[in-house]
Design a protein around this motif. Structure first.
Motif, PDB file in Angstrom:
ATOM      1  N   LYS A  78      49.401  53.450  -7.208  1.00  0.00           N
ATOM      2  CA  LYS A  78      48.446  52.578  -7.879  1.00  0.00           C
ATOM      3  C   LYS A  78      48.731  51.141  -7.468  1.00  0.00           C
ATOM      4  N   ILE A  79      47.764  50.503  -6.818  1.00  0.00           N
ATOM      5  CA  ILE A  79      47.875  49.081  -6.482  1.00  0.00           C
ATOM      6  C   ILE A  79      47.478  48.279  -7.715  1.00  0.00           C
ATOM      7  N   VAL A  80      48.352  47.383  -8.156  1.00  0.00           N
ATOM      8  CA  VAL A  80      48.066  46.622  -9.379  1.00  0.00           C
ATOM      9  C   VAL A  80      47.816  45.146  -9.100  1.00  0.00           C
ATOM     10  N   GLY A  81      48.068  44.699  -7.881  1.00  0.00           N
ATOM     11  CA  GLY A  81      47.814  43.302  -7.545  1.00  0.00           C
ATOM     12  C   GLY A  81      47.840  43.085  -6.045  1.00  0.00           C
ATOM     13  N   THR A  82      46.883  42.303  -5.544  1.00  0.00           N
ATOM     14  CA  THR A  82      46.814  42.010  -4.108  1.00  0.00           C
ATOM     15  C   THR A  82      46.336  40.575  -3.916  1.00  0.00           C
ATOM     16  N   ALA A  83      46.942  39.882  -2.953  1.00  0.00           N
ATOM     17  CA  ALA A  83      46.513  38.525  -2.601  1.00  0.00           C
ATOM     18  C   ALA A  83      46.757  38.313  -1.111  1.00  0.00           C
ATOM     19  N   SER A  84      45.975  37.422  -0.517  1.00  0.00           N
ATOM     20  CA  SER A  84      46.043  37.233   0.939  1.00  0.00           C
ATOM     21  C   SER A  84      45.937  35.760   1.308  1.00  0.00           C
ATOM     22  N   ASP A  85      46.448  35.454   2.499  1.00  0.00           N
ATOM     23  CA  ASP A  85      46.235  34.170   3.154  1.00  0.00           C
ATOM     24  C   ASP A  85      45.726  34.482   4.551  1.00  0.00           C
ATOM     25  N   ARG A  86      44.453  34.142   4.818  1.00  0.00           N
ATOM     26  CA  ARG A  86      43.818  34.511   6.079  1.00  0.00           C
ATOM     27  C   ARG A  86      44.272  33.637   7.245  1.00  0.00           C
ATOM     28  N   HIS A  87      44.982  32.561   6.962  1.00  0.00           N
ATOM     29  CA  HIS A  87      45.377  31.613   8.015  1.00  0.00           C
ATOM     30  C   HIS A  87      46.886  31.443   8.068  1.00  0.00           C
ATOM     31  N   PHE A  88      47.576  32.534   7.866  1.00  0.00           N
ATOM     32  CA  PHE A  88      49.037  32.531   7.930  1.00  0.00           C
ATOM     33  C   PHE A  88      49.449  33.794   8.683  1.00  0.00           C
ATOM     34  N   GLY A  89      49.974  33.616   9.878  1.00  0.00           N
ATOM     35  CA  GLY A  89      50.382  34.777  10.670  1.00  0.00           C
ATOM     36  C   GLY A  89      51.121  34.347  11.912  1.00  0.00           C
ATOM     37  N   GLY A  90      51.419  35.316  12.757  1.00  0.00           N
ATOM     38  CA  GLY A  90      52.185  35.035  13.958  1.00  0.00           C
ATOM     39  C   GLY A  90      51.526  34.026  14.868  1.00  0.00           C
ATOM     40  N   ARG A  91      50.197  34.071  14.979  1.00  0.00           N
ATOM     41  CA  ARG A  91      49.529  33.140  15.887  1.00  0.00           C
ATOM     42  C   ARG A  91      49.577  31.710  15.369  1.00  0.00           C
ATOM     43  N   ASN A  92      49.734  31.520  14.049  1.00  0.00           N
ATOM     44  CA  ASN A  92      49.857  30.172  13.513  1.00  0.00           C
ATOM     45  C   ASN A  92      51.232  29.580  13.826  1.00  0.00           C
ATOM     46  N   PHE A  93      52.264  30.445  13.857  1.00  0.00           N
ATOM     47  CA  PHE A  93      53.585  30.013  14.322  1.00  0.00           C
ATOM     48  C   PHE A  93      53.510  29.633  15.803  1.00  0.00           C
ATOM     49  N   ASP A  94      52.809  30.491  16.582  1.00  0.00           N
ATOM     50  CA  ASP A  94      52.654  30.201  18.017  1.00  0.00           C
ATOM     51  C   ASP A  94      51.943  28.868  18.232  1.00  0.00           C
ATOM     52  N   LYS A  95      50.916  28.612  17.425  1.00  0.00           N
ATOM     53  CA  LYS A  95      50.152  27.366  17.565  1.00  0.00           C
ATOM     54  C   LYS A  95      51.047  26.152  17.332  1.00  0.00           C
ATOM     55  N   ALA A  96      51.931  26.222  16.340  1.00  0.00           N
ATOM     56  CA  ALA A  96      52.832  25.099  16.070  1.00  0.00           C
ATOM     57  C   ALA A  96      53.751  24.831  17.257  1.00  0.00           C
ATOM     58  N   ILE A  97      54.238  25.921  17.889  1.00  0.00           N
ATOM     59  CA  ILE A  97      55.113  25.757  19.063  1.00  0.00           C
ATOM     60  C   ILE A  97      54.312  25.208  20.237  1.00  0.00           C
ATOM     61  N   MET A  98      53.099  25.706  20.441  1.00  0.00           N
ATOM     62  CA  MET A  98      52.264  25.224  21.547  1.00  0.00           C
ATOM     63  C   MET A  98      51.950  23.737  21.395  1.00  0.00           C
TER      64      MET A  98
ATOM     65  N   GLY B 256      51.108  39.717   9.557  1.00  0.00           N
ATOM     66  CA  GLY B 256      50.689  40.164  10.884  1.00  0.00           C
ATOM     67  C   GLY B 256      50.385  39.016  11.822  1.00  0.00           C
ATOM     68  N   HIS B 257      49.521  39.288  12.791  1.00  0.00           N
ATOM     69  CA  HIS B 257      49.199  38.284  13.809  1.00  0.00           C
ATOM     70  C   HIS B 257      48.394  37.128  13.228  1.00  0.00           C
ATOM     71  N   SER B 258      47.489  37.427  12.286  1.00  0.00           N
ATOM     72  CA  SER B 258      46.645  36.360  11.743  1.00  0.00           C
ATOM     73  C   SER B 258      46.494  36.416  10.228  1.00  0.00           C
ATOM     74  N   ASN B 259      46.993  37.453   9.567  1.00  0.00           N
ATOM     75  CA  ASN B 259      46.826  37.622   8.124  1.00  0.00           C
ATOM     76  C   ASN B 259      48.176  37.775   7.430  1.00  0.00           C
ATOM     77  N   TYR B 260      48.218  37.321   6.192  1.00  0.00           N
ATOM     78  CA  TYR B 260      49.396  37.496   5.343  1.00  0.00           C
ATOM     79  C   TYR B 260      48.892  38.094   4.030  1.00  0.00           C
ATOM     80  N   THR B 261      49.302  39.303   3.731  1.00  0.00           N
ATOM     81  CA  THR B 261      48.854  39.988   2.519  1.00  0.00           C
ATOM     82  C   THR B 261      50.049  40.499   1.735  1.00  0.00           C
ATOM     83  N   ALA B 262      50.015  40.294   0.431  1.00  0.00           N
ATOM     84  CA  ALA B 262      51.049  40.824  -0.464  1.00  0.00           C
ATOM     85  C   ALA B 262      50.381  41.732  -1.487  1.00  0.00           C
ATOM     86  N   SER B 263      50.935  42.912  -1.672  1.00  0.00           N
ATOM     87  CA  SER B 263      50.407  43.860  -2.657  1.00  0.00           C
ATOM     88  C   SER B 263      51.548  44.390  -3.517  1.00  0.00           C
TER      89      SER B 263
END
Length: 734
Positions: A220-240, A203-210
């Motif tokens: 039944k969800i059997v596994g979930t992990a996230s990266d709170r600093h990986f998202g669309g706005r981080n791509f935007d920041k690199a371009i900015m 998403g805009h600011s989160n990356y979650t895999a389930s």
């Protein structure tokens, strides 16, 4: 009961409603399917959603975003420090929570994250109610899977302040998985191997895999992990960062030194990124970005991929962690579903596709609306008035939870801690804890692995005091049972406490049937059943429990609720005042212009004398002067009063005009009625003529048929006459 689901995102919120045997996404007041998650404050009222977005650049210091990222945080959290680069408002601490300081109604005011989220939920409630044309009080709301107990409680408190009942706080990827699976009719049965699907939400600011396993009527969800600093706005920041350096060298300006310039460039960069997702290159242009300087640039997709290369090195980390939680390998996954706006970036799709060894990625779900649709389905399942296919949802515990307590003096070797809910345990879940005590005692719940929490959040969850504990009649320990539950929202509570006693009871012993027993029964002898004495724990009474958690106190929640109600009343009054002002202004121009217009053009010129015209024009001019001077900030009552003055001055002219219009309308109606009556008479006459014509035709037909019958019978009579004449002549001859 409303059946509404809300995807509460960092940048936008999407509202979906289950109806008409499906799910529809609700459009807001400007017909957008996504509403900006922003709350703004002005001199008179608040600006929520689209209104806050339209004023964001000019009202930056009083517009708060990233609401879902601030929930349940503290000011010292490093994640909050990182969030400041995306916010223009000063953050503060109030009532033990993080908040924002803004200028509202001409003075500095402070609002907590709970209050800010509640304000936005009020807007969501209003938007959904306007679409459904009925009150909306119940909804299912999404949140990131990595949310802690304190963050979840913050959202629930905000909903209560907003007057909304949250039926379930559901993890975002779980909602996505539900929306995918509930419509599938070909899922394997309970005896078959489950279908395994990886749901990847960028998403805009989160990356979650389930990783989800599906069977017929079961998720039944059997596994979930996230990266709170990986998202669309981080791509935007690199371009900015890339264009910032270029424009620094070329124009000697720093876009990060000016908040308005930063926000405007961020909007342009986001558009550039979207264009590059479908094209090989794209331009960027921002007029008057700062210091009266226009800036422009050009970027190729290859250059973008080089800029975001550090991000792409982490593109598969959440997937690897989720598969490890599920104890699976990439080849065990049957399909991969991508959702979230940033999932459209080609380089990211390629990285994920390569990780799954070339497995075809699936995009059957709407990338921007999948979560909201899943929430609406979940709300429909929980609603007693909506009929949905049976579908159970089982999530997993993201952070392990342990209980600690003080050692009992009578039990010197007692353990004082226990991990009750391990990572990967089913959610919702209930555990029974047993304690042997002679006096009241306390427990504390906290996260067992603080290092796994987002940022540096306090691992403490709550403190629970068990009352009413005392020795039994023999002076022995009281056996205390506590029911600890992680509920549908992922929130921990000790829901119940009670004490039991060991008692001996007799229970029958099941005996095997043999030949001797059969013979006894045959002889009519009833054999007495064998019994045995067993010890069982029998519930004897309840134990009162008091809890201290991260939830707001009832007094503070009630205070927030009342304050929110007063702000809603003020917003409504400001809106009504503005409407009355616009109504007065519109009538001033309309009446003045119509005074010189002919009747054919809907004007009043034929109904007003020159004296009346001058009087009305003078009144319009005086009211116009008042409106743009002293009346700029008048009250609703003043606008209503001035409007009545205007209407009163022009009343006689307007009355003549209306009388003429009414006379014409009456004449037109009378003429129409006369024409209708004439038409009815003509139709009746025509019907009568048609009936007479049909009767005449019928009579003619009957006459013709009669003549035909007579004509057919005449030859027979002539033959009879001829035969009779022949017989007579023979008789004469003889």
């Amino acid at each position: 009961m409303s059946v509404v689901g809300l995807d509460f995102g960092t940048q936008n919120a999407v509202i979906a409603v289950a109806r008409n045997k499906g799910v529809d996404v609700v459009t807001n007041e400007v017909s957008n399917r996504a509403t900006p998650s922003l709350v703004g404050f002005g001199p008179k009222c608040r600006f929520l959603g689209e209104a806050a977005k339209s004023l964001e650049v000019s009202n930056l210091k009083n517009t708060v975003g990233s609401l879902s990222r601030l929930a349940g945080r503290s000011l010292s959290d490093p994640d909050v420090e990182a969030e400041k680069q995306f916010l223009s408002v000063p953050l503060i601490e109030k009532d033990g929570q993080i908040g924002a300081r803004v200028k509202f109604q001409g003075k500095d005011q402070e609002f907590t994250a709970t209050q800010l989220i509640a304000m936005f939920l009020v807007k969501v409630k209003q938007t959904a109610s306007a679409e459904l044309r009925l009150p909306v009080n119940d909804l299912v709301l999404s949140c990131p899977a990595w949310y802690t107990d304190a963050q979840r409680r913050c959202i629930l408190d905000a909903a209560e302040v907003a007057g909304v009942k949250v039926l379930r706080l559901i993890n975002e990827t779980t909602a996505t998985a539900l929306g995918w699976g509930i419509t599938k009719l070909d899922l394997p049965s309970a005896e078959e191997k489950p279908r395994r699907v990886a749901f990847i939400d960028v998403g805009h600011s989160n990356y979650t895999a389930s990783i989800a396993e599906f069977k017929k009527g079961e998720l039944k969800i059997v596994g979930t992990a996230s990266d709170r600093h990986f998202g669309g706005r981080n791509f935007d920041k690199a371009i900015m960062d890339h264009f910032r350096k270029i424009w620094q060298d070329k124009h000697k300006i720093d876009i990060y030194s000016n908040d308005k310039a930063r926000v405007r460039v961020a909007a342009a960069v986001e558009k550039l990124k979207k264009v590059l997702s479908a094209n090989a290159s794209a331009p960027i242009n921002v007029e008057m970005v700062m210091n009266d300087i226009d800036v422009n640039g050009f970027l190729k997709r290859e250059e973008l991929e080089e800029l975001v290369a550090p991000l792409l090195t982490k593109a598969t980390s959440p997937i690897e962690a989720a598969l490890a939680d599920a104890k699976l390998k990439p080849e065990d996954i049957d399909s991969v579903e991508l959702v979230g706006g940033a999932s459209r970036v080609p380089a990211l799709k390629k990285a994920i596709g390569d990780f799954f060894q070339g497995k075809t990625l699936s995009y059957t779900l709407n990338a921007d609306e999948a979560i909201a649709r899943g929430c609406a389905f979940c709300c429909a399942i929980l609603s007693p008035v909506f009929r949905v296919r049976d579908f159970s949802i089982q999530d997993v515990v993201h952070h392990p939870i342990e209980f600690t307590w003080e050692k009992s003096p009578e039990i010197p070797d007692e353990d004082t801690s226990l991990t009750v809910f391990n990572k990967g345990n089913a959610l919702p879940s209930t555990k029974i804890l047993t304690f042997y005590r002679k006096q009241p005692f306390d427990l504390e719940a906290k996260y067992a692995k603080p290092e796994s929490l987002p940022g540096k959040m306090n691992p403490w969850i709550g403190r629970f005091s068990v009352k009413g504990v005392k020795p039994d009649e023999k002076g022995d320990f009281m056996i205390c049972k506590l029911k600890a539950r992680l509920n549908l929202h992922g929130v921990l509570n000790i829901e119940q406490g009670y004490y039991v006693e060991d008692q001996e009871i007799e229970e029958p012993i099941p005996e095997e049937k043999d030949a001797m027993e059969t013979d006894d029964k045959a002889n009519g002898e009833a054999k007495a059943p064998k019994t045995r004495k067993v010890k069982k724990q029998v519930r004897k009474g309840d134990l009162p429990i008091s809890a201290g958690t991260a939830s707001l106190s009832s007094e503070l929640r009630e205070q927030y609720f009342e304050f929110e109600g007063s702000m809603q009343s003020e917003d409504k009054l400001v809106a009504e005042t503005e409407d009355k002002k616009n109504e007065l202004e519109g009538d001033i121009y309309a009446i003045r212009n119509r005074l010189d217009e002919p009747y054919e053009s809907n004007g009043y010129s034929e109904f007003a004398s020159e004296e009346e015209k001058e009087k009305i024009k003078a009144k319009c001019e005086s009211l116009e002067d008042w409106l743009y001077e002293d009346g700029e900030d008048a009250t609703k009552a003043q606008y209503v009063s001035k409007h009545e003055e205007l209407r009163s001055t022009a009343a006689s002219v307007i009355q003549r005009f209306n009388e003429r219009r009414q006379a014409e309308e009456d004449e037109r109606r009378a003429k129409a009625e006369a024409e209708a009556a004439k038409k009815r008479e003509e139709e009746e006459a025509k019907k009568q003529a048609d009936a007479e014509a049909r009767a005449a035709a019928e009579a003619a037909k009957k006459l013709a048929e009669q003549r035909e019958r007579e004509a057919a019978s005449k030859p027979d009579e002539e033959m009879k006459d001829a035969a009779a004449e022949g017989e007579q002549s023979q008789e004469q001859q003889s």
